[in-house]
Design a protein around this motif. Structure first.
Motif, mmCIF file in Angstrom:
data_model
loop_
_atom_site.group_PDB
_atom_site.id
_atom_site.type_symbol
_atom_site.label_atom_id
_atom_site.label_comp_id
_atom_site.label_asym_id
_atom_site.label_seq_id
_atom_site.Cartn_x
_atom_site.Cartn_y
_atom_site.Cartn_z
ATOM 1 N N ILE A 82 -78.548 16.918 9.591
ATOM 2 C CA ILE A 82 -78.185 16.282 10.854
ATOM 3 C C ILE A 82 -76.884 16.860 11.397
ATOM 4 O O ILE A 82 -76.791 17.234 12.579
ATOM 5 N N ILE A 83 -75.874 16.965 10.540
ATOM 6 C CA ILE A 83 -74.567 17.462 10.982
ATOM 7 C C ILE A 83 -74.661 18.915 11.435
ATOM 8 O O ILE A 83 -74.124 19.301 12.483
ATOM 9 N N THR A 84 -75.379 19.727 10.671
ATOM 10 C CA THR A 84 -75.494 21.150 11.003
ATOM 11 C C THR A 84 -76.198 21.361 12.332
ATOM 12 O O THR A 84 -75.723 22.113 13.190
ATOM 13 N N ARG A 85 -77.334 20.705 12.499
ATOM 14 C CA ARG A 85 -78.100 20.902 13.735
ATOM 15 C C ARG A 85 -77.356 20.356 14.951
ATOM 16 O O ARG A 85 -77.361 20.967 16.017
ATOM 17 N N TYR A 86 -76.703 19.204 14.805
ATOM 18 C CA TYR A 86 -75.958 18.648 15.938
ATOM 19 C C TYR A 86 -74.794 19.557 16.292
ATOM 20 O O TYR A 86 -74.521 19.803 17.476
ATOM 21 N N GLU B 30 -74.620 22.745 15.895
ATOM 22 C CA GLU B 30 -75.181 23.911 16.586
ATOM 23 C C GLU B 30 -75.454 23.588 18.058
ATOM 24 O O GLU B 30 -75.135 24.379 18.949
ATOM 25 N N GLU B 31 -76.053 22.422 18.297
ATOM 26 C CA GLU B 31 -76.375 22.023 19.664
ATOM 27 C C GLU B 31 -75.102 21.825 20.502
ATOM 28 O O GLU B 31 -75.036 22.255 21.650
ATOM 29 N N LEU B 32 -74.105 21.183 19.913
ATOM 30 C CA LEU B 32 -72.871 20.915 20.649
ATOM 31 C C LEU B 32 -72.100 22.196 20.951
ATOM 32 O O LEU B 32 -71.561 22.368 22.051
ATOM 33 N N LEU B 33 -72.064 23.107 20.008
ATOM 34 C CA LEU B 33 -71.397 24.393 20.261
ATOM 35 C C LEU B 33 -72.077 25.132 21.406
ATOM 36 O O LEU B 33 -71.413 25.745 22.253
ATOM 37 N N GLU B 34 -73.402 25.069 21.456
ATOM 38 C CA GLU B 34 -74.141 25.707 22.551
ATOM 39 C C GLU B 34 -73.838 25.051 23.887
ATOM 40 O O GLU B 34 -73.913 25.685 24.935
ATOM 41 N N ALA B 35 -73.503 23.761 23.846
ATOM 42 C CA ALA B 35 -73.276 23.010 25.081
ATOM 43 C C ALA B 35 -71.882 23.201 25.662
ATOM 44 O O ALA B 35 -71.609 22.745 26.774
ATOM 45 N N LEU B 36 -70.996 23.867 24.945
ATOM 46 C CA LEU B 36 -69.615 23.994 25.408
ATOM 47 C C LEU B 36 -69.496 24.825 26.681
ATOM 48 O O LEU B 36 -68.546 24.664 27.444
ATOM 49 N N GLU B 37 -70.444 25.703 26.924
ATOM 50 C CA GLU B 37 -70.475 26.501 28.155
ATOM 51 C C GLU B 37 -71.884 26.432 28.722
ATOM 52 O O GLU B 37 -72.854 26.719 28.016
#
Length: 259
Positions: free
Chosen positions: A12-16, A18-25
């Motif tokens: 859960i932590i890893t996938r979230y 990854e998603e949040l880092l992608e959302a930064l830009e």
């Protein structure tokens, strides 16, 4: 198969993360996961724009989720019926020009459509500020909603986007921030945040679409936020205007519609 509890947490932590880092830009950040926000996210993502949507509540759907006074049915009119069909929502004719559908099915269909088109949705995240560069909105300042509710002194994070769409409903949260913190002159009749007028479904539905616009460089308003900013009437549990407003916001960013 033997399940390890820690492995589940790691997944859960890893996938979230990854998603949040992608959302930064992103190309577009949508604030508010109601019908207008979901439809805008769908059309933008389908056009290969990188879209992130932040919803401050646990559930997606905004006012549509509860139908009218917790009767979980909604109404749309002729102009918006093609959008229900596009998302595969079942509906029934009530009278000529009035169509009903399940609010639960409609929200589920809009959410699934946006996600499958490529939009990333983050719930339980509140927007507490905007980023501004050279008199243009260039991103958002975000924090966990429980931090906001608990009035905890926890610093936020920032995300960058070429456009922000305020779909926060009656509060017009992002637009209100821009006026309060910057004294911004908006693209409204008076240049101010004009406020929402009383219930009048016919006027409100038309105004929702007409008021969907870029009110400040990089910041658009859609859905009920558009009426709250531009002085339109509220319209209650008829949602055709919300759907059409979300589509228009996407088209404005894509250059497919003129204000």
């Amino acid at each position: 198969m033997h399940l390890e509890d820690v492995t589940i947490s790691k997944a859960i932590i890893t996938r979230y993360q990854e998603e949040l880092l992608e959302a930064l830009e992103s190309d577009v950040a949508v604030v508010g996961g109601g019908p207008a926000g979901l439809v805008a996210a769908y059309y933008l993502a389908r056009a290969n724009k990188k879209v992130v949507l932040f919803e401050r509540k646990l559930s997606i759907g905004g006012g549509m989720w509860g139908g009218g006074m917790m009767f979980n049915q909604i109404v749309v009119q002729d102009e918006a019926l093609p959008l229900l069909k596009e998302f595969g929502v079942s509906y029934r004719t009530f009278e000529e020009g009035y169509y009903t559908s399940s609010s639960v099915e409609t929200v589920a269909a809009l959410t699934l459509g946006a996600v499958r088109a490529g939009a990333r949705i983050f719930n339980l995240i509140s927007v507490e500020d905007v980023m501004v560069r050279d008199n243009r909105i260039t991103g958002l300042v975000i924090n966990w909603t429980p931090v906001d509710l608990g009035r905890l002194h926890v610093d936020p994070l920032t995300v960058q986007s070429a456009y922000v769409i305020d779909c926060t409903g009656h509060d017009a949260q992002v637009a209100s921030m821009v006026v309060k913190k910057m004294g911004a002159v908006l693209r409204t009749r008076t240049g101010n945040l004009e406020g929402e007028k009383p219930m009048w479904a016919a006027r409100g539905e038309t105004a929702t679409v007409a008021n969907t616009r870029e009110i400040y460089p990089g910041l658009l308003v859609a859905g009920m936020a558009a009426n709250a900013v531009c002085g339109g009437h509220r319209m209650g549990p008829i949602f055709g205007g919300m759907l059409l407003s979300g589509r228009r916001a996407a088209r404005l960013i894509l250059g497919e519609d003129e204000e």
